[in-house]
Design a protein around this motif. Structure first.
Motif, PDB file in Angstrom:
ATOM      1  N   LEU A 200      35.312  46.646  42.450  1.00  0.00           N
ATOM      2  CA  LEU A 200      36.449  45.848  42.898  1.00  0.00           C
ATOM      3  C   LEU A 200      36.134  44.357  42.859  1.00  0.00           C
TER       4      LEU A 200
ATOM      5  N   MET B   2      38.210  40.847  43.621  1.00  0.00           N
ATOM      6  CA  MET B   2      39.360  41.151  44.483  1.00  0.00           C
ATOM      7  C   MET B   2      39.413  40.139  45.592  1.00  0.00           C
TER       8      MET B   2
ATOM      9  N   GLN C  62      46.932  41.208  46.008  1.00  0.00           N
ATOM     10  CA  GLN C  62      46.403  42.136  45.011  1.00  0.00           C
ATOM     11  C   GLN C  62      47.559  42.781  44.253  1.00  0.00           C
TER      12      GLN C  62
ATOM     13  N   ILE D 256      41.595  44.434  50.219  1.00  0.00           N
ATOM     14  CA  ILE D 256      42.426  45.270  49.345  1.00  0.00           C
ATOM     15  C   ILE D 256      43.890  45.205  49.765  1.00  0.00           C
TER      16      ILE D 256
END
Length: 187
Positions: A184, A187, A67, A60
């Motif tokens: 997610l 990602m 991202q 993340i």
């Protein structure tokens, strides 16, 4: 492996350890052994993701994974085309040059909560809202970018990280919710 979405209020420190004068994440989140995947400074509000999974946290927040993070910035003044182009193309901020990014002038969203305390208002100086999507995240980067083109940021709210957005996962400041890490994907 929880993945927590949290809407960080204004002036809350992005840490679990105590702070002498401000609230911290520990005042809002009681789940043990989770950590923020990225940070927001005390003057910024909005989406923060927290997890106990080191690999997920890395995916993340690490800058090499790029991202996209979208911010709403209420700025002092009204941008012109040249200012927007400067922001989009990247700016030399002295210690680094920003990467190109997406910038659009937008209306204040109707779902946006009021800030406490409210920003100062001057009748003689209009404000504008910008949606800014960056793929890096250096310290106070968005604030420094808008100031560099003559539009100081008055209010800064992160509204999305990757595919996760406060528009699709509405939370009031101080609220959190757990989501499946599978949300997610990609990602």
């Amino acid at each position: 492996m929880p993945l927590i979405l949290f809407n960080k209020p204004f002036q809350v420190m992005c840490q679990f350890s105590s702070h002498a004068t401000r609230e911290t994440l520990a005042d809002y989140i009681t789940i043990p052994d989770i950590y923020p995947a990225g940070r927001l400074d005390a003057d910024s509000e909005g989406l923060l993701l927290l997890t106990d999974d080191g690999k997920l946290q890395h995916n993340i927040s690490h800058p090499t994974l790029k991202q996209p993070k979208t911010y709403l910035a209420q700025v002092d003044g009204v941008p012109n085309k040249a200012m927007l182009m400067q922001l989009r193309n990247g700016l030399d901020l002295g210690d680094f040059t920003t990467l190109p990014c997406e910038v659009h002038q937008v209306q204040e969203p109707d779902w946006l909560w009021p800030r406490t305390p409210p920003i100062r208002e001057r009748l003689s100086q209009p404000t504008s809202w910008l949606a800014i999507t960056i793929i890096e995240g250096k310290n106070r980067q968005v604030r420094r970018m808008t100031a560099a083109v003559g539009l100081p940021t008055l209010r800064l709210i992160r509204i999305s990280i990757g595919k996760i957005s406060l528009a699709t996962h509405p939370l009031w400041p101080g609220e959190s919710r757990e989501i499946a890490p599978s949300e997610l994907m990609n990602m």
